[in-house]
Design an enzyme around this catalytic site. Structure first.
Site, PDB file in Angstrom:
ATOM      1  N   GLY A  16       1.022  -1.126   0.074  1.00 57.83           N
ATOM      2  CA  GLY A  16       0.223  -0.075  -0.316  1.00 57.83           C
ATOM      3  C   GLY A  16       0.937   1.189  -0.498  1.00 57.83           C
ATOM      4  O   GLY A  16       2.027   1.414   0.862  1.00 57.83           O
TER       5      GLY A  16
ATOM      6  N   VAL B 237      16.812   8.694  -1.254  1.00 61.27           N
ATOM      7  CA  VAL B 237      17.789   7.719  -2.206  1.00 61.27           C
ATOM      8  C   VAL B 237      17.943   7.966  -3.402  1.00 61.27           C
ATOM      9  O   VAL B 237      19.454   7.558  -3.742  1.00 61.27           O
ATOM     10  CB  VAL B 237      17.515   6.891  -1.815  1.00 61.27           C
TER      11      VAL B 237
ATOM     12  N   ARG C  18       1.225  -5.703  -4.388  1.00 59.09           N
ATOM     13  CA  ARG C  18       1.585  -6.396  -3.698  1.00 59.09           C
ATOM     14  C   ARG C  18       1.269  -7.403  -4.423  1.00 59.09           C
ATOM     15  O   ARG C  18       0.332  -7.777  -5.137  1.00 59.09           O
ATOM     16  CB  ARG C  18       0.049  -6.320  -3.086  1.00 59.09           C
TER      17      ARG C  18
ATOM     18  N   ASP D   6       5.601  -4.380   6.418  1.00 55.54           N
ATOM     19  CA  ASP D   6       6.547  -5.654   6.724  1.00 55.54           C
ATOM     20  C   ASP D   6       6.230  -6.904   5.836  1.00 55.54           C
ATOM     21  O   ASP D   6       7.006  -7.431   5.479  1.00 55.54           O
ATOM     22  CB  ASP D   6       5.863  -6.876   7.903  1.00 55.54           C
TER      23      ASP D   6
ATOM     24  N   SER E 185       7.007  -6.019   2.716  1.00 53.74           N
ATOM     25  CA  SER E 185       7.765  -6.127   1.552  1.00 53.74           C
ATOM     26  C   SER E 185       8.551  -6.260   1.919  1.00 53.74           C
ATOM     27  O   SER E 185       9.962  -6.811   1.316  1.00 53.74           O
ATOM     28  CB  SER E 185       7.341  -4.554   0.954  1.00 53.74           C
TER      29      SER E 185
ATOM     30  N   THR F 226       4.266   3.133   6.024  1.00 55.75           N
ATOM     31  CA  THR F 226       2.507   2.792   5.500  1.00 55.75           C
ATOM     32  C   THR F 226       1.740   3.367   6.610  1.00 55.75           C
ATOM     33  O   THR F 226       2.849   3.753   7.707  1.00 55.75           O
ATOM     34  CB  THR F 226       2.813   0.974   6.441  1.00 55.75           C
TER      35      THR F 226
ATOM     36  N   ASP G  78      -0.178   2.477   8.243  1.00 55.77           N
ATOM     37  CA  ASP G  78      -0.243   1.685   9.518  1.00 55.77           C
ATOM     38  C   ASP G  78       0.419   1.752  10.910  1.00 55.77           C
ATOM     39  O   ASP G  78      -0.017   1.910  12.262  1.00 55.77           O
ATOM     40  CB  ASP G  78      -0.668   0.655   9.385  1.00 55.77           C
TER      41      ASP G  78
ATOM     42  N   ASP H  17       1.945   0.112  11.975  1.00 54.75           N
ATOM     43  CA  ASP H  17       2.259  -1.174  12.392  1.00 54.75           C
ATOM     44  C   ASP H  17       3.397  -2.469  12.700  1.00 54.75           C
ATOM     45  O   ASP H  17       3.478  -3.686  12.226  1.00 54.75           O
ATOM     46  CB  ASP H  17       0.766  -2.061  11.704  1.00 54.75           C
TER      47      ASP H  17
ATOM     48  N   ARG I  76      -5.859  -2.042   9.103  1.00 56.23           N
ATOM     49  CA  ARG I  76      -5.659  -2.477   9.472  1.00 56.23           C
ATOM     50  C   ARG I  76      -6.112  -3.843  10.694  1.00 56.23           C
ATOM     51  O   ARG I  76      -6.738  -4.076  11.464  1.00 56.23           O
ATOM     52  CB  ARG I  76      -4.036  -3.895   8.431  1.00 56.23           C
TER      53      ARG I  76
ATOM     54  N   HIS J  71     -22.489  17.068  20.227  1.00 49.65           N
ATOM     55  CA  HIS J  71     -22.411  15.877  19.134  1.00 49.65           C
ATOM     56  C   HIS J  71     -21.707  14.519  19.825  1.00 49.65           C
ATOM     57  O   HIS J  71     -21.232  14.689  21.086  1.00 49.65           O
ATOM     58  CB  HIS J  71     -20.357  16.419  18.557  1.00 49.65           C
TER      59      HIS J  71
ATOM     60  N   ILE K  75      -9.152   7.631   0.691  1.00 49.82           N
ATOM     61  CA  ILE K  75      -8.744   9.607   1.520  1.00 49.82           C
ATOM     62  C   ILE K  75      -7.641   9.643   2.405  1.00 49.82           C
ATOM     63  O   ILE K  75      -6.346  10.212   2.224  1.00 49.82           O
ATOM     64  CB  ILE K  75      -9.690  10.361   1.913  1.00 49.82           C
TER      65      ILE K  75
HETATM   66  O1  F6P Z   1      -1.692  -1.218   4.929  1.00 53.31           O
HETATM   67  C1  F6P Z   1      -2.460   0.323   4.586  1.00 53.31           C
HETATM   68  C2  F6P Z   1      -3.811   0.221   4.207  1.00 53.31           C
HETATM   69  O2  F6P Z   1      -4.136   1.573   3.721  1.00 53.31           O
HETATM   70  C3  F6P Z   1      -4.367  -0.829   5.330  1.00 53.31           C
HETATM   71  O3  F6P Z   1      -5.129   0.269   6.300  1.00 53.31           O
HETATM   72  C4  F6P Z   1      -5.419  -1.214   4.271  1.00 53.31           C
HETATM   73  O4  F6P Z   1      -6.781  -2.325   5.142  1.00 53.31           O
HETATM   74  C5  F6P Z   1      -5.457  -1.775   3.424  1.00 53.31           C
HETATM   75  O5  F6P Z   1      -3.876  -1.235   3.303  1.00 53.31           O
HETATM   76  C6  F6P Z   1      -5.681  -1.690   1.899  1.00 53.31           C
HETATM   77  O6  F6P Z   1      -5.032  -2.097   0.978  1.00 53.31           O
HETATM   78  P1  F6P Z   1      -5.812  -1.740  -0.550  1.00 53.31           P
HETATM   79  O7  F6P Z   1      -5.623  -0.198  -1.391  1.00 53.31           O
HETATM   80  O8  F6P Z   1      -5.374  -3.153  -1.318  1.00 53.31           O
HETATM   81  O9  F6P Z   1      -7.223  -2.464  -0.134  1.00 53.31           O
END
Ligand code: F6P
Length: 319
Positions: free
Chosen positions: A11, A23, A72, A103, A105, A125, A127, A129, A171, A215, A250
């Protein structure tokens, strides 16, 4: 080391372009040729590779996405695909690689290092994570995007006296929800790392109403489950009109924050320094504001620790 390759995989994340720029410029500064590999490991397998120069990376530091494009790659995970990739590296005379991604990659980067190709991983990423680094490139830009969305949704939430659920990416990791929820002043933050109790969420909705809050913002990490099911339960249990917004992709775009550009620039330069010192099989990261590098296998095995103290703070501040 005479020629290195760079690719972005998985992603995309805002700040990847800033890292590519670093780089390329650091390599050329050190008189090393740089080959740009297109569409991640797929481009490595099919030889979609072009030499880059100083102007290939002009005008990209502020742009989201990745100028090298990403993918991917299922093929790279097969033995045949991997062998093809190694062969292509030989054909193009690439003797070191820099992989920008998460991870999945990094697992590819580790395998290439084990096959004798010095490879460095730069964590990119949204995430956040990856357990070995405090932050990944792209994370804070995604958080900014979510905080901006929360502020906008809060306006309409107040006007209508509703509860609004905002589903965010990540994720299996709740960091985007946690950081954006804290910065956005969310009333509830629901993450995969903490057991979810719908009654507690509903209690907060009712408590807020009783003290005159108009709210009610609930940030839900995608790894927890279905936002529409949560919404249905809130309506049934509290009688509060509830709406769902799934922010989706987004969160992956937009101009990277200064922080993401800075760590991307530092890591890009560091990756070249490591390769020039014949160091491969390393993962770059940031710990306590310092750029670090460690064995990529060790990095992949480090479990991500959820910041429970920060989570508890969000609870205190959202009463
Ligand atoms: O790993 C980044 C991420 O945006 C996650 O947060 C999400 O679950 C996933 O990729 C979505 O993947 P794709 O863009 O392949 O639908």
């Amino acid at each position: 080391m005479k020629t290195i390759g760079v690719l972005t995989s998985g992603g995309d994340a805002p700040g990847m372009n800033a890292a590519i720029r670093a780089v390329v410029r650091a390599a050329i500064f050190n008189k090393v040729r740089v080959m740009g590999i297109k569409q991640g490991y797929n481009g490595l397998i099919n030889g979609s590779i072009e030499e880059m120069n100083l102007s290939s990376v002009a005008d990209i530091i502020h742009r989201g996405g990745t100028m090298l494009r990403s993918a991917r790659s299922d093929e790279f995970r097969t033995e045949e695909g991997f062998n093809k990739a190694v062969n292509v590296l030989e054909i193009f005379g690439i003797d070191g690689l820099i992989i920008l991604g998460g991870d999945g990659s990094f697992k590819g980067a580790k395998k290439l290092s084990e096959a004798g190709i010095p490879t460095i991983g730069i964590p990119c990423t949204i995430d956040n994570d990856m357990g070995y680094t405090d932050y990944t490139i792209g994370f804070f830009t995604a958080v900014e995007t979510v905080v901006d969305a929360i502020s906008k949704i809060r306006d309409t939430s107040t006007s209508h006296g509703r509860a609004n659920i905002i589903e965010v990416m990540g994720r299996h990791c709740g960091d985007i929800a946690l950081y954006a929820g804290l910065a956005g002043g969310a009333e509830s933050i629901i993450v995969p790392e903490v057991e979810f109790d719908i009654d507690e969420v509903c209690k907060r909705v009712i408590q807020g109403r009783n003290r005159g809050k108009l709210h009610h913002i609930i940030v839900l990490a995608e790894g927890v489950g279905n936002a529409y099911d949560v919404s249905k339960s809130i309506i049934e249990k509290t009688g509060t009109d509830t709406r769902v917004t799934i922010l989706g992709h987004i969160q992956r775009g937009g101009t990277p924050t200064a922080f993401d550009r800075i760590i991307a620039s530092k890591m890009g330069g560091k990756a070249i320094e490591l390769l020039l010192n014949d160091k491969g099989g390393r993962a770059l990261g940031i710990k306590c504001n310092q750029i670090i590098d460690m064995d990529i296998d060790e990095a992949l095995n480090m479990k991500k620790v959820f910041d429970m103290e920060m989570y508890d703070t969000t609870k205190v501040l959202s009463i």
